[in-house]
Design a protein around this motif. Structure first.
Motif, mmCIF file in Angstrom:
data_model
loop_
_atom_site.group_PDB
_atom_site.id
_atom_site.type_symbol
_atom_site.label_atom_id
_atom_site.label_comp_id
_atom_site.label_asym_id
_atom_site.label_seq_id
_atom_site.Cartn_x
_atom_site.Cartn_y
_atom_site.Cartn_z
ATOM 1 N N LEU A 227 14.014 10.453 35.670
ATOM 2 C CA LEU A 227 13.005 11.296 36.314
ATOM 3 C C LEU A 227 12.924 12.676 35.675
ATOM 4 C CD1 LEU A 227 13.697 10.349 40.038
ATOM 5 C CD2 LEU A 227 11.999 9.415 38.485
ATOM 6 N N GLY A 228 14.089 13.273 35.423
ATOM 7 C CA GLY A 228 14.089 14.606 34.821
ATOM 8 C C GLY A 228 13.439 14.604 33.460
ATOM 9 N N GLY A 229 13.761 13.596 32.638
ATOM 10 C CA GLY A 229 13.182 13.526 31.301
ATOM 11 C C GLY A 229 11.679 13.340 31.328
ATOM 12 N N ILE A 230 11.194 12.497 32.251
ATOM 13 C CA ILE A 230 9.752 12.228 32.325
ATOM 14 C C ILE A 230 8.985 13.430 32.859
ATOM 15 C CG2 ILE A 230 7.993 10.848 33.502
ATOM 16 C CD1 ILE A 230 9.935 8.483 33.382
ATOM 17 N N TYR A 231 9.448 13.982 34.004
ATOM 18 C CA TYR A 231 8.668 15.034 34.651
ATOM 19 C C TYR A 231 8.791 16.376 33.955
ATOM 20 C CZ TYR A 231 8.243 11.577 38.326
ATOM 21 O OH TYR A 231 7.981 10.419 39.022
ATOM 22 N N SER A 232 9.839 16.562 33.156
ATOM 23 C CA SER A 232 9.950 17.797 32.375
ATOM 24 C C SER A 232 9.064 17.747 31.140
ATOM 25 C CB SER A 232 11.406 18.016 31.952
ATOM 26 O OG SER A 232 11.816 17.008 31.037
ATOM 27 N N GLY A 233 8.556 16.544 30.836
ATOM 28 C CA GLY A 233 7.734 16.396 29.648
ATOM 29 C C GLY A 233 8.540 16.150 28.391
#
Length: 424
Positions: A227-233
């Motif tokens: 989630l962190g990797g995806i939503y941080s871009g």
């Protein structure tokens, strides 16, 4: 009409779904003098969809987790942190099942993988048998709304290819599932508390909590990686899938050493059989979708529905009833590829947001897994726990009505689904 009846008869006789869909598309194109190479072209189009790389990677990662002792560590961790609450073990079970289903994308895997651990633990802690059976049978489907759920990704792929309604990303779909998924967990947790608040509690100890955290320290970063990797871009969805798979492989094979190298081909085979089935059905369904669009089937269907249903509210009621029935009859992947091309244009015509429709669809299908008389989870749980179907019907009934309430809230309160994505 005759051809449709023949295809229906073949389906009832057990003909593979992809063959039925492919036959329908080929016959439709043939009758309209369209070159049948269009079906092969649709298969080739799959190679241009980078998002599809995420499906085999996330599936393989989920199977690796289910084959290791990760479910046991997850249970110990959540019990150490939540076991002191009244009904805490039930909440632990709900949370653990939701997380595992989110990664595997298959509720049956969750029931089989965690059932042997959860059912004896619940019975030993004093929970009633029917409550325990109902909890495990229904919570097996929780998690379908949480990233990186395969049904979420598949819905996004199909909807994006149709170009109906406003455009959206898979990231937005992942965000949209968070609040509805949490609503289901909260309502079920509240029921678990009300039914079991008289049971003795597990005393919280810092030592046990620390030991559980330390034992699962290598798996705890996983949700943050995805989630962190995806939503941080920082990651695209397919890149997050690759990182997740590599990380799980290293942790379970090289660090914990719970999966032997010689077992990897068999685990990979089981995961890819599931993926292969999904991709074959997706390929032929894209061809079928193109035929239906060329024949204006969605437009004709929308016109028919519009004659009988005038308001969005009535349409959503009818949609929920239809999807609940559909969920008992079809696997979720088959339902997605068959019904979304038909339902999405109609829903958009009634002003339903495509992202909202995806969450409504999956939330209903989630309940369909254990809706009598033929919900798939009922059969899996009956076989797994050696209990009669009628007992499972009674056991799951309270959970059914609670989740039905959550589906109604999700359906008629669009802000719950769309609120997080609108803040981006």
């Amino acid at each position: 009409m005759l051809i449709s009846l023949i295809l229906l008869l073949l389906a009832l006789l057990g003909t593979p779904l992809f063959a039925i869909i492919a036959a329908g598309a080929l016959l439709g194109f043939y009758q309209n003098d369209v070159d049948l190479m269009v079906v092969a072209i649709e298969f080739y189009r799959l190679t241009d969809m980078s998002i599809l790389l995420a499906i085999p990677l996330f599936t393989f990662a989920g199977y690796l987790l289910s084959e290791s002792r990760a479910p046991h560590r997850l249970m110990r961790l959540t019990q150490a942190l939540l076991g002191w609450l009244p009904g805490g073990l039930a909440m632990v079970s709900l949370t653990a099942c939701a997380l595992l289903t989110a990664f595997t994308g298959a509720s049956g895997v969750t029931i089989v993988a965690l059932g042997a651990l959860l059912y004896p633990a619940l019975m030993q802690a004093g929970y009633r048998e029917n409550f325990s059976l109902g909890l495990i049978t229904t919570s097996g489907s929780l998690g379908l709304l949480f990233a990186p759920s395969l049904p979420l990704i598949l819905y996004g792929v199909i909807a994006q290819q149709m170009s109906v309604g406003r455009p959206f990303t898979i990231d937005e779909l992942f965000l949209a599932g968070i609040m509805p998924g949490l609503l289901m967990l909260v309502l079920l947790s509240g029921w678990s508390y009300s039914q079991n608040r008289h049971l003795p509690l597990i005393k919280f100890t810092g030592t046990e909590a620390w030991q559980a955290i330390n034992e699962a320290r290598w798996e705890l970063p996983l949700p943050f990686v995805v989630l962190g990797g995806i939503y941080s871009g920082y990651f695209a969805v397919s890149e997050a899938a690759a990182v997740t798979t590599a990380y799980v492989l290293i942790v379970e094979v090289l660090i914990y050493r719970e999966i032997e190298l010689q077992k990897l081909p068999e685990i990979m085979r089981k995961a890819m059989v599931m993926v292969g089935g999904i991709l074959v059905i997706l390929g032929v369904s894209l061809a079928s979708t193109n035929y239906m669009i060329d024949a204006d089937v969605p437009g004709l269907l929308f016109g028919f529905v519009k004659e009988h249903i005038s308001s969005q509210l009535t349409f959503l009621i009818a949609l929920n009833i239809f999807l609940l029935i559909l969920g008992t009859l079809l696997d979720i992947f088959a339902a997605l590829v068959i019904m979304i091309p038909l339902l999405l244009p109609i829903a958009v015509g009634y002003g339903v947001d495509p992202v909202h429709l995806g969450i409504i669809f999956l939330a209903n299908m989630q309940i369909g897994y254990f809706t009598p008389p033929i919900g798939m989870n009922l059969f899996i749980a009956s076989y797994r726990f050696q209990r009669p179907m009628l007992q499972l019907y009674r056991a799951t009934l309270p959970f059914f009505f609670i989740l039905l309430l959550s589906v109604l809230i999700i359906t008629y309160w669009p802000a719950l689904t769309l609120g997080l994505s609108s803040l981006r």
